[in-house]
Design an enzyme around this catalytic site. Structure first.
Site, PDB file in Angstrom:
ATOM      1  N   ASN A 152      29.863  55.234  68.017  1.00  0.00           N
ATOM      2  CA  ASN A 152      31.056  54.723  68.685  1.00  0.00           C
ATOM      3  C   ASN A 152      30.766  53.637  69.721  1.00  0.00           C
ATOM      4  O   ASN A 152      31.625  52.833  70.034  1.00  0.00           O
ATOM      5  CB  ASN A 152      31.829  55.868  69.344  1.00  0.00           C
ATOM      6  CG  ASN A 152      30.941  56.851  70.071  1.00  0.00           C
ATOM      7  OD1 ASN A 152      29.986  57.390  69.497  1.00  0.00           O
ATOM      8  ND2 ASN A 152      31.212  57.083  71.329  1.00  0.00           N
ATOM      9  N   GLN A 180      34.154  57.516  63.536  1.00  0.00           N
ATOM     10  CA  GLN A 180      34.264  56.054  63.666  1.00  0.00           C
ATOM     11  C   GLN A 180      34.224  55.313  62.336  1.00  0.00           C
ATOM     12  O   GLN A 180      34.575  54.132  62.286  1.00  0.00           O
ATOM     13  CB  GLN A 180      33.144  55.506  64.571  1.00  0.00           C
ATOM     14  CG  GLN A 180      33.319  55.840  66.043  1.00  0.00           C
ATOM     15  CD  GLN A 180      34.504  55.142  66.700  1.00  0.00           C
ATOM     16  OE1 GLN A 180      35.050  54.156  66.183  1.00  0.00           O
ATOM     17  NE2 GLN A 180      34.910  55.644  67.846  1.00  0.00           N
ATOM     18  N   HIS A 202      43.395  59.497  65.542  1.00  0.00           N
ATOM     19  CA  HIS A 202      43.788  58.453  66.504  1.00  0.00           C
ATOM     20  C   HIS A 202      42.826  57.277  66.569  1.00  0.00           C
ATOM     21  O   HIS A 202      43.081  56.306  67.260  1.00  0.00           O
ATOM     22  CB  HIS A 202      44.024  59.048  67.901  1.00  0.00           C
ATOM     23  CG  HIS A 202      42.774  59.403  68.658  1.00  0.00           C
ATOM     24  ND1 HIS A 202      42.273  58.612  69.663  1.00  0.00           N
ATOM     25  CD2 HIS A 202      41.938  60.447  68.570  1.00  0.00           C
ATOM     26  CE1 HIS A 202      41.183  59.177  70.169  1.00  0.00           C
ATOM     27  NE2 HIS A 202      40.964  60.289  69.510  1.00  0.00           N
ATOM     28  N   THR A 238      49.697  77.487  63.997  1.00  0.00           N
ATOM     29  CA  THR A 238      50.734  76.771  63.245  1.00  0.00           C
ATOM     30  C   THR A 238      50.363  75.302  63.134  1.00  0.00           C
ATOM     31  O   THR A 238      49.970  74.681  64.114  1.00  0.00           O
ATOM     32  CB  THR A 238      52.098  76.934  63.953  1.00  0.00           C
ATOM     33  OG1 THR A 238      52.395  78.332  63.999  1.00  0.00           O
ATOM     34  CG2 THR A 238      53.203  76.198  63.213  1.00  0.00           C
ATOM     35  N   CYS A 326      34.496  58.069  77.077  1.00  0.00           N
ATOM     36  CA  CYS A 326      34.382  59.424  77.582  1.00  0.00           C
ATOM     37  C   CYS A 326      33.520  59.484  78.825  1.00  0.00           C
ATOM     38  O   CYS A 326      33.670  60.370  79.637  1.00  0.00           O
ATOM     39  CB  CYS A 326      33.760  60.337  76.524  1.00  0.00           C
ATOM     40  SG  CYS A 326      34.384  60.010  74.905  1.00  0.00           S
TER      41      CYS A 326
HETATM   42  C1  LIG Z   1      36.445  59.725  69.339  1.00  0.00           C
HETATM   43  C2  LIG Z   1      35.260  60.386  68.759  1.00  0.00           C
HETATM   44  C3  LIG Z   1      35.188  61.788  68.657  1.00  0.00           C
HETATM   45  C4  LIG Z   1      36.247  62.692  69.225  1.00  0.00           C
HETATM   46  O1  LIG Z   1      37.426  62.652  68.479  1.00  0.00           O
HETATM   47  P1  LIG Z   1      38.803  63.147  69.169  1.00  0.00           P
HETATM   48  O2  LIG Z   1      39.776  63.115  68.054  1.00  0.00           O
HETATM   49  O3  LIG Z   1      39.098  62.157  70.255  1.00  0.00           O
HETATM   50  O4  LIG Z   1      38.560  64.515  69.700  1.00  0.00           O
HETATM   51  C5  LIG Z   1      34.076  62.340  68.061  1.00  0.00           C
HETATM   52  N1  LIG Z   1      33.088  61.569  67.580  1.00  0.00           N
HETATM   53  C6  LIG Z   1      33.116  60.229  67.647  1.00  0.00           C
HETATM   54  C7  LIG Z   1      32.004  59.436  67.060  1.00  0.00           C
HETATM   55  C8  LIG Z   1      34.202  59.594  68.247  1.00  0.00           C
HETATM   56  O5  LIG Z   1      34.219  58.263  68.315  1.00  0.00           O
END
Ligand SMILES: *Cc1c(COP(=O)(O)O)cnc(C)c1O
Length: 392
Positions: A152, A180, A202, A238, A326
């Protein structure tokens, strides 16, 4: 100041309006619980299964091998903890890499406190795990290898097929965090031959708070969330129907539009890289410049702090990242940049620019204009910078 120029797509993406349209019917109109017996519940169940098929198609899986979760983080937890608990009689050793997302690293730290042993493989200067290191680190007690597909922060794409083959040669399960890569580049679970694979909605223009795990049909893992029998008993709760429908639509769009997006974004990213290197002296490009996500550019701008660059660009309406989203609220340098061998000060001077489908050529030109004066201004105040002839 209104945000005008968003360059942080690896942190999250806006939900595609076509995805929102698809989700809308599942809030108040068809809000029914897919596990109930009436007809509308059947429709909700059908919507979930249709989304499952769309996601399966994106990664070339069978739909029964796709399990919904609350996001990439939960999928990573389920894969790693679920395998650890399932196979604890067989062994207690897990192998991962030093550049994983915290969702993997912190799960491994937790398991270490509970009787498991974890090897964190180093990576080379471009961010690659060495397959020889992997082979050497496998023991009789190894039960899982988890190596991410695309990083990422720096975008490096690991040779997952080769690494998974090494695992299978020793009878060890292989998981990859493909959050990613899924939806950005072709990801084929059969071709890669992974046992478990995490993805998230997302990061690919779907809604937040929903993701999934691919689990090869014959692989067994233990659930980590207990309750009703949802998701064939692997993940109780759910279903987040609107979220799942949204992720399904996002997957469908990704499959259709990925190739075009790659062409456009690669050209924009390459232009950005070329101009930054041409206009700003003493810049290092981090990560592999060949096997790298086409939307990602990570640079270290020497002698200044990435955080200061971000703050000044933010005032002009630019959103980007230093290190990963993060950890950017902490002042620790990125663990990924340290793992590829950057000095602390160069890791601190890093910027992650990650592009997405709503970026235009004009956005890129604006950033190319805005960045050099910001860097010049900060360097002029830096005690380490002694003019464009380099450090004194
Ligand atoms: C964003 C990300 C996650 C976490 O995913 P979420 O849906 O935000 O919990 C895990 N691994 C990588 C490589 C990411 O870029």
């Amino acid at each position: 100041m209104e945000l005008k120029y968003y360059f942080d797509y690896n942190a999250t993406t806006p939900t595609d309006p076509r995805v929102v349209d698809e989700m809308r019917a599942y809030f108040s109109d068809n809000f029914h619980n897919p596990s109930s017996f009436y007809r509308r519940a059947g429709e909700a169940d059908y919507a979930v299964e249709t989304a499952r098929e769309k996601i399966a198609k994106l990664v070339n899986a069978e739909s029964r091998e796709i399990f919904f979760t609350a996001g990439g983080t939960e999928s990573d937890n389920l894969a790693v903890q679920g395998t650890a608990y399932q196979l604890k009689e067989k062994g207690n050793h897990i192998i991962t890499s030093q550049i994983e997302h915290p969702a993997i690293l912190k799960t491994c730290k937790h398991l270490e406190k509970n009787g498991f042993e974890v090897t964190y493989l180093p990576v080379d200067k471009n961010g690659f795990v060495n397959p020889e290191h992997l082979i050497e680190s496998i023991k009789d007690t190894t039960i899982l290898i988890s190596i991410m597909h695309a990083n990422n922060e720096i975008g490096t794409i690991q040779p997952i097929k080769e690494l998974a083959a090494i695992a299978h040669g020793k009878g060890v399960l292989f998981h990859t965090d493909a959050v990613q890569s899924t939806g950005k580049i072709p990801v084929d679970v059969k071709e890669l031959d992974v046992d478990l694979m995490s993805f998230s909605s997302h990061k690919i223009y779907g809604p937040k708070g929903v993701g999934g795990l691919y689990k090869k049909a014959k692989v067994k893992i233990t659930p980590i969330i207990f309750g009703g029998g949802h998701e064939k008993g692997l993940r109780a709760g759910t279903e987040n129907i609107h979220g799942i429908v949204g992720m399904g639509k996002a997957a469908e769009l990704a499959l259709l539009e990925m190739a075009q997006e790659e062409k456009t974004l690669r050209a924009l990213r390459d232009r950005l890289q070329k101009e930054i290197l041409a206009k700003i002296p003493e810049v290092i490009v981090n990560g592999d410049t060949d096997k790298r996500l086409y939307n990602t550019l990570n640079v270290s701008i020497k002698y200044i702090e990435g955080e200061s660059i971000l703050a000044m660009l933010d005032q002009q309406g630019f959103a980007l990242s230093s290190g990963s989203a993060c950890s950017s609220k902490s002042l620790d340098p990125s663990h990924v940049l340290l793992a590829i061998g950057l000095k602390h000060e160069d890791a601190h001077g890093s910027l992650r620019i990650s592009l997405g489908k709503y970026n235009t050529a004009e956005d890129v030109e604006k950033l190319i204009e805005a960045l050099p004066p910001v860097v010049e201004r900060l360097r002029s105040m830096s005690p380490f910078w002694k003019g464009s002839d380099g450090p004194g």
